[in-house]
Design a protein around this motif. Sequence first.
Motif, PDB file in Angstrom:
ATOM      1  N   GLN A 146     -18.245  -4.209  24.056  1.00 11.54           N
ATOM      2  CA  GLN A 146     -17.464  -4.640  22.693  1.00 11.54           C
ATOM      3  C   GLN A 146     -18.607  -5.593  22.159  1.00 11.54           C
ATOM      4  N   TRP A 147     -19.441  -5.178  21.536  1.00 15.37           N
ATOM      5  CA  TRP A 147     -20.523  -5.721  20.689  1.00 15.37           C
ATOM      6  C   TRP A 147     -20.274  -6.667  19.571  1.00 15.37           C
ATOM      7  N   HIS A 148     -19.006  -6.563  19.034  1.00 14.24           N
ATOM      8  CA  HIS A 148     -18.666  -7.134  17.843  1.00 14.24           C
ATOM      9  C   HIS A 148     -18.407  -8.517  18.442  1.00 14.24           C
ATOM     10  N   GLU A 149     -17.521  -8.570  19.480  1.00 19.19           N
ATOM     11  CA  GLU A 149     -17.046  -9.893  19.850  1.00 19.19           C
ATOM     12  C   GLU A 149     -18.203 -10.571  21.005  1.00 19.19           C
ATOM     13  N   GLY A 150     -19.305 -10.048  20.974  1.00 22.68           N
ATOM     14  CA  GLY A 150     -20.311 -10.567  21.845  1.00 22.68           C
ATOM     15  C   GLY A 150     -20.077 -10.779  23.264  1.00 22.68           C
ATOM     16  N   THR A 151     -19.271  -9.978  23.832  1.00 28.71           N
ATOM     17  CA  THR A 151     -18.756  -9.940  25.208  1.00 28.71           C
ATOM     18  C   THR A 151     -19.629  -8.939  25.927  1.00 28.71           C
ATOM     19  N   GLN A 152     -20.297  -8.249  25.485  1.00 29.65           N
ATOM     20  CA  GLN A 152     -21.033  -7.017  26.233  1.00 29.65           C
ATOM     21  C   GLN A 152     -21.824  -7.313  27.203  1.00 29.65           C
ATOM     22  N   ILE A 153     -21.789  -6.590  28.541  1.00 29.76           N
ATOM     23  CA  ILE A 153     -22.889  -6.805  29.378  1.00 29.76           C
ATOM     24  C   ILE A 153     -24.082  -5.765  29.463  1.00 29.76           C
ATOM     25  N   GLU A 154     -23.812  -4.766  28.479  1.00 29.43           N
ATOM     26  CA  GLU A 154     -24.575  -3.626  28.403  1.00 29.43           C
ATOM     27  C   GLU A 154     -26.094  -4.353  27.680  1.00 29.43           C
ATOM     28  N   ARG A 155     -27.148  -3.710  28.252  1.00 31.64           N
ATOM     29  CA  ARG A 155     -28.480  -4.263  27.930  1.00 31.64           C
ATOM     30  C   ARG A 155     -28.698  -4.387  26.611  1.00 31.64           C
ATOM     31  N   ALA A 156     -29.171  -5.593  26.105  1.00 30.53           N
ATOM     32  CA  ALA A 156     -29.597  -5.814  24.982  1.00 30.53           C
ATOM     33  C   ALA A 156     -31.070  -6.341  24.661  1.00 30.53           C
ATOM     34  N   VAL A 157     -31.716  -6.337  23.469  1.00 34.63           N
ATOM     35  CA  VAL A 157     -33.015  -6.539  23.208  1.00 34.63           C
ATOM     36  C   VAL A 157     -33.136  -7.630  22.088  1.00 34.63           C
ATOM     37  N   PRO A 158     -34.174  -8.515  22.101  1.00 30.65           N
ATOM     38  CA  PRO A 158     -34.246  -9.371  21.045  1.00 30.65           C
ATOM     39  C   PRO A 158     -34.572  -8.494  19.713  1.00 30.65           C
ATOM     40  N   LYS A 159     -33.929  -9.056  18.769  1.00 28.74           N
ATOM     41  CA  LYS A 159     -33.835  -8.411  17.152  1.00 28.74           C
ATOM     42  C   LYS A 159     -33.376  -9.224  16.332  1.00 28.74           C
ATOM     43  N   ARG A 160     -34.198  -9.338  15.045  1.00 24.56           N
ATOM     44  CA  ARG A 160     -33.999 -10.217  14.030  1.00 24.56           C
ATOM     45  C   ARG A 160     -32.926  -9.412  13.208  1.00 24.56           C
ATOM     46  N   GLN A 161     -31.772 -10.259  12.796  1.00 23.82           N
ATOM     47  CA  GLN A 161     -30.751  -9.613  12.395  1.00 23.82           C
ATOM     48  C   GLN A 161     -30.412 -10.025  10.848  1.00 23.82           C
ATOM     49  N   PRO A 162     -30.782  -9.184   9.809  1.00 22.30           N
ATOM     50  CA  PRO A 162     -30.554  -9.663   8.436  1.00 22.30           C
ATOM     51  C   PRO A 162     -29.198  -9.974   8.266  1.00 22.30           C
ATOM     52  N   ARG A 163     -28.744 -10.419   7.007  1.00 19.08           N
ATOM     53  CA  ARG A 163     -27.426 -10.865   6.655  1.00 19.08           C
ATOM     54  C   ARG A 163     -26.879  -9.575   6.321  1.00 19.08           C
ATOM     55  N   ALA A 164     -25.481  -9.546   6.246  1.00 16.79           N
ATOM     56  CA  ALA A 164     -24.792  -8.405   5.957  1.00 16.79           C
ATOM     57  C   ALA A 164     -24.895  -8.337   4.534  1.00 16.79           C
ATOM     58  N   SER A 165     -24.564  -7.240   3.952  1.00 21.05           N
ATOM     59  CA  SER A 165     -25.088  -6.823   2.586  1.00 21.05           C
ATOM     60  C   SER A 165     -23.668  -7.371   1.770  1.00 21.05           C
ATOM     61  N   ILE A 166     -23.883  -7.777   0.565  1.00 23.86           N
ATOM     62  CA  ILE A 166     -22.725  -8.035  -0.380  1.00 23.86           C
ATOM     63  C   ILE A 166     -22.215  -7.177  -1.247  1.00 23.86           C
TER      64      ILE A 166
END
Length: 485
Positions: free
Chosen positions: A465-485
């Motif tokens: 459940q990536w939207h709520e940040g509860t995942q234990i699936e493997r993640a990697v460092p990544k810069r995330q831009p802001r959402a488009s407006i």
Amino acid sequence: MQKSHHSLVPPTSCVVPRFVGNALLLLFLASSVYARYPDLFSSHTFLQLLTRKDGLKATGSVKRSRADSKATTMTRLRRKALVALFLFTLFIFGTMMGLRTLKPSDGFSDMAPGLDFPGGEHSERRRQDNKDLQASSPQSQTGNSDTKVVFTRSDREYSIFYDVHIFYYLWYGAPSMDQKYIHWDHVLVPHWDPKIAASHAQGKHSPPEDIAASFYPELGPYSSRDPSVLENHMSQIEEAAAGVLVLSWYPPGVADDHGEPTEDLVPSVLDAAHKHSIKVAFHIQPYKGRTEQSMQDNIRYIVDKYGKHGAFYRLRSSTGRVLPLFYVYDSYLTPSDSWAELLTPKGSRTIRGTPYDGVFVALIVEERHKNDILASGFDGMYTYFASNGFSFGSSHQNWKAIKAFCDTNNLLFIPSVGPGYVDTAVRPWNNHNTRNRVNGRYYETSLQAALSVRPEIVTITSFNQWHEGTQIERAVPKRQPRASI
């Protein structure tokens, strides 16, 4: 961005030997001091130390040599006492630190009797002699309540715990399989208060760089339809030792507000899980028009279509029957008397005692839901949310009382643990419910809280459940831009 933790319980095989070794070393040092200065440990010596003044003041009537002799003796005694006190303190400190490093055992199957599998198969600890893993489930053995299964491959031996259930989501899409991104481009949900909503960003995310999550998956923004993704996920779940995948499920042709129907993917999930000896239970989601009547139809559909699959999960109920297990999300949206028509023996649409009977677990959010769940005819309750303190049900401090209520009323209590919580990528105004992972300590604390009430099953929120940040699936460092407006 830190890599997601995907191991359920930290390894403990070397903790106890290391602790015992340190304790023996400290005991040896203490015994050496005792052998060298036996008088130091006598009550007379310590009494002498306690009753002496903190220095010797010579007077004109006392000879200097006598004062010096007493001072020398006192200094020697103080030195010996300090050495002994230091070693004793070091021993106590080492003991306490050793005890703090002790973790739960490599499972909690001793707490979890009664888990069974299709056709009355009862789990047992076993070792397979063949080189490669056989996908078949453990065979029945009367009287054995162990839920840990040890498998042997040609290269390694590993365990799976069928009393550990993990929530799984199929709603992700990517252009490679779906001609577009699905869910990774989730909108920023506005706050219901217009004044608060106006102070936060609006719009939607723009994958692949900008996704609707505070973490970034190792696989990138993937499609749940990709067979290689399913295989990778099952390998990770197997590595985490979770034995039951709890699949988020909507009826055919139905989806959540931001996704598309995925019921056609269920056979692929069952097949992929079966290859890794993972079982699949169903997490029935709320949908428009969900009633006790539609739920009856849903249960019949699931049992008829998937009930004979080798990965279909069943649990031995309190009555001794081996039945499918269903989690019902947001069960409180349906009144208790409506549920009772389906889930109590005298209900007008009862499934009790029929081929579609099961173990039904409701979501507890508020304290009053305990009695509602009991009156509805559910067989247990789960907490789901990974944010400690977010709700009555998800607050660790309440689990003991909930468990006592369930024990009194012959209900299952299934606490849900998670590695953390952060949903500000989709709800930017919800920062107060964020729970930082603290390099895995939050996850460990949640698991310890769950184990302390000795549940029969523990659920993990979540695998992905990536939207709520509860995942234990493997993640990697990544810069995330802001959402488009």
